[in-house]
Design an enzyme around this catalytic site. Structure first.
Site, PDB file in Angstrom:
ATOM      1  N   ASP A   7       0.864  -1.176   0.000  1.00  0.00           N
ATOM      2  CA  ASP A   7       0.000   0.000   0.000  1.00  0.00           C
ATOM      3  C   ASP A   7       0.902   1.228   0.000  1.00  0.00           C
ATOM      4  O   ASP A   7       1.512   1.566   1.007  1.00  0.00           O
ATOM      5  CB  ASP A   7      -0.890  -0.044   1.250  1.00  0.00           C
ATOM      6  CG  ASP A   7      -1.575   1.288   1.546  1.00  0.00           C
ATOM      7  OD1 ASP A   7      -1.414   2.244   0.759  1.00  0.00           O
ATOM      8  OD2 ASP A   7      -2.263   1.374   2.581  1.00  0.00           O
ATOM      9  N   GLN A  26       0.753   6.549   1.137  1.00  0.00           N
ATOM     10  CA  GLN A  26       1.491   7.625   1.809  1.00  0.00           C
ATOM     11  C   GLN A  26       2.919   7.754   1.291  1.00  0.00           C
ATOM     12  O   GLN A  26       3.546   8.805   1.442  1.00  0.00           O
ATOM     13  CB  GLN A  26       1.544   7.378   3.324  1.00  0.00           C
ATOM     14  CG  GLN A  26       0.193   7.423   4.013  1.00  0.00           C
ATOM     15  CD  GLN A  26      -0.453   8.791   3.942  1.00  0.00           C
ATOM     16  OE1 GLN A  26       0.209   9.810   3.697  1.00  0.00           O
ATOM     17  NE2 GLN A  26      -1.758   8.835   4.130  1.00  0.00           N
ATOM     18  N   CYS A  75      -8.681   6.106  10.236  1.00  0.00           N
ATOM     19  CA  CYS A  75      -8.995   4.847   9.559  1.00  0.00           C
ATOM     20  C   CYS A  75      -8.000   3.762   9.932  1.00  0.00           C
ATOM     21  O   CYS A  75      -7.602   2.941   9.095  1.00  0.00           O
ATOM     22  CB  CYS A  75      -9.049   5.023   8.036  1.00  0.00           C
ATOM     23  SG  CYS A  75     -10.343   6.135   7.517  1.00  0.00           S
TER      24      CYS A  75
END
Lengths: 417, 152
Positions: free
Chosen positions: A211, A214, A375
């Site tokens: 992921d 960021q 989250c």
């Protein structure tokens, strides 16, 4: 970074004053105070070149792509596919066939869970994630594991917020079909040793999804060097538009995966008896996509290239270090997330003062931060807190922004102390 | 800062720092859990009803100043009322915190009493959920259906 980058990279450190001037939204006052925007981990602001790219698309050449013989359709198709090439170059990917446009990181992760996952994860198999994941890198795997009667395992983090690598390695087994983790944690700022973790997972034969939401706007990313199989990111955190993102995947994996959503653009031919699916990457791009968004993302990528990811990293790192030291001077403040390798994020709590109240008072001082669980509720549970206040950096932030944050925090303490 | 002072009235700050009736209630006749997923806040509200009237209310949990003060002041405001009177008071309170900002506090019903200090909340729409969490949870505790309440 690829040597074929279209925009030349200037030498020396970033000229941040000039760079700030490229962001129209930053030229404003909020509640009578100059805006100090420290919420880029939630979503970044957009430079003029990105705004212009989307506006020009709509004003000058917009039409549906991959369909028309007419001029505007050709121009839109060229611009959209040009953005795909921008992404390929930026990630160091082998081919644009490996670059699938999605709505964002969340959709990219779900795509892999619903296609690769459903085909390859079966009863008794395992999916390994870490304790610092965003909900979007937890819930799709929970859904998959529930459906396929597989087991979701979680590698723990230490008190600083760093993944315990020995535990991570121990949790890998021959049953681990897939391993998914963040490159940079959105709640804590931890930078994971992706290359090392990927190598550990690959040794056990697991497929690796990273992921990169960021990381992409903050660090140089080279998917070949990282060695992972899938890399997901969102346009809106990387100075591009919202509603557009990318799933990069290794070609042989993408080729073998069944399509996800059915519709136009993902087919070669349709009869009621049988449908032939389109080639990569279109097999995964059913329906008319976010055309202007994709074009805007291409502009954002070229803008990042023109600034240079190494220079962006150096600048943000200096601001992060300054901010860390300044925040630690605030009485009663505890940083949440102090891993040795960090980027972009300063999560904290103030003794006796709820993050929601911190955020409210900061807003009245023109300082925009995020408050809540980001989250990442399991991360909050790990630290036994309901929420944190989070200041997060964009390339436009300066040490003065962090000083303004600290001044505003003193006002918070005056009010609630 | 002036808007902020309207939100964070002295009475609210006082109840934040010294919440009243923040305690468990072993002999409660009803209780319910509430949560505000947006900020991760959680509250448990206990209620004791005798002869059709609320004789005691208490709460536990963690929350911001607005949700803590609202819970604290609610426990004082509803004592002695019937469940129907509690519903009516919550309706008035809800109208107060969701009023259009240009009418803030203008129509504060007299029966709101001290609760009128929450008039400033209407200027901050995201805080309406903080102010109403304890009330929603109390309603569920009185209904006694045991379903956790969420503000989302």
């Amino acid at each position: 970074m690829s040597a074929t980058a279209q925009s030349p990279v200037a030498a020396g450190p970033l000229d941040v004053a000039a760079l700030r001037a490229e962001f129209p939204v930053l030229r404003q006052q909020v509640h009578g105070k100059p805006l100090v925007f420290l919420d880029s981990a939630a979503s970044s602001q957009k430079p003029q070149v990105v705004i212009d790219a989307e506006r020009r698309c709509y004003e000058e050449y917009y039409a549906n792509i991959h369909r028309g013989v007419h001029k505007l359709s050709q121009l839109s198709t060229e611009a959209y596919e040009g953005a795909r090439e921008d992404v390929r170059r930026f990630l160091g990917a082998a081919s644009t066939k490996e670059v699938v446009f999605t709505r964002g990181t969340t959709e990219s992760v779900n795509l892999v869970a619903q296609t690769w996952g459903r085909r390859h994860v079966g009863p008794g198999d395992e999916v390994l994630i870490t304790a610092l994941e965003h909900h979007s890198n937890i819930v799709p795997w929970q859904m998959l594991c529930e459906e396929r009667h597989a087991k979701l395992k979680v590698a723990p983090i230490d008190d600083r917020g760093a993944v315990l690598l020995d535990q991570f390695e121990k949790q890998l087994s021959v049953r681990t079909k897939l391993c998914a983790f963040a490159h940079v944690s959105n709640a804590l700022g931890t930078v994971n040793p992706v290359k090392q973790m990927t190598a550990m997972a690959k040794k056990r034969g697991a497929v690796v999804l990273v992921d990169g939401a960021q990381a992409l706007p903050r660090l140089p990313v080279d998917v070949q060097d990282l060695g992972c199989d899938f890399y997901a990111f969102s346009g809106h955190k990387a100075y591009g538009p919202s509603g557009i993102g990318v799933l990069w995947g290794r070609r042989e994996l993408l080729e073998a995966m069944p399509p996800w959503q059915g519709g136009g653009d993902m087919i070669l031919s349709v009869t009621f008896g049988k449908t032939l699916y389109n080639e990569l990457p279109y097999k995964f791009e059913a329906g008319t996509p976010n055309i202007a968004g994709g074009i805007g993302l291409g502009a954002a990528i070229r803008w990042l290239e023109s600034k240079g990811m190494q220079r962006i990293l150096a600048h943000e790192d200096a601001v992060l270090r300054h901010g860390t030291e300044a925040l630690l001077q605030v009485p009663g403040l505890t940083l949440v997330g102090t891993a040795p390798e960090k980027a972009g994020v300063l999560s904290f709590v103030l003794e006796g003062i709820h993050p929601h109240d911190i955020g409210q008072v900061l807003d009245s001082e023109g300082v925009a931060i995020r408050t809540g669980h980001h989250c990442a509720q399991p991360v909050m549970d790990r630290y036994g807190i309901p929420a944190t206040a989070r200041a997060s950096l964009g390339v436009y932030n300066t040490t003065e922004d962090l000083d303004a944050l600290v001044r505003a925090l003193h006002k918070v303490r005056e009010m609630f102390g | 800062m002036s808007d902020l002072r309207e939100l964070y009235q002295e009475v609210i700050l006082d109840h934040t720092k010294k919440p009243r009736n923040k305690r468990p209630m072993p002999d409660a006749t009803g209780h319910s859990d509430g949560m505000n997923p947006l900020c991760g806040d959680k509250a448990t509200v206990y209620v004791k009803v005798e002869d059709g009237r609320v004789v005691d209310v208490s709460f536990e949990g963690q929350g911001c100043s607005i949700s803590t003060a609202s819970a604290s002041m609610m426990t004082e405001a509803v004592r002695g009322k019937t469940p129907a009177e509690v519903d009516a008071l919550f309706e008035r309170f809800h109208a107060l915190v969701t009023a259009p900002p240009d009418q803030a506090g203008r129509d504060a019903a007299p029966e709101l009493g001290k609760l009128a200090v929450f008039a400033g909340v209407c200027e901050f729409p995201v805080r309406v959920k903080c102010a109403s969490l304890a009330w929603h949870t109390l309603k569920a505790a009185l209904a006694g259906n045991g379903t956790p309440v969420s503000t989302e």
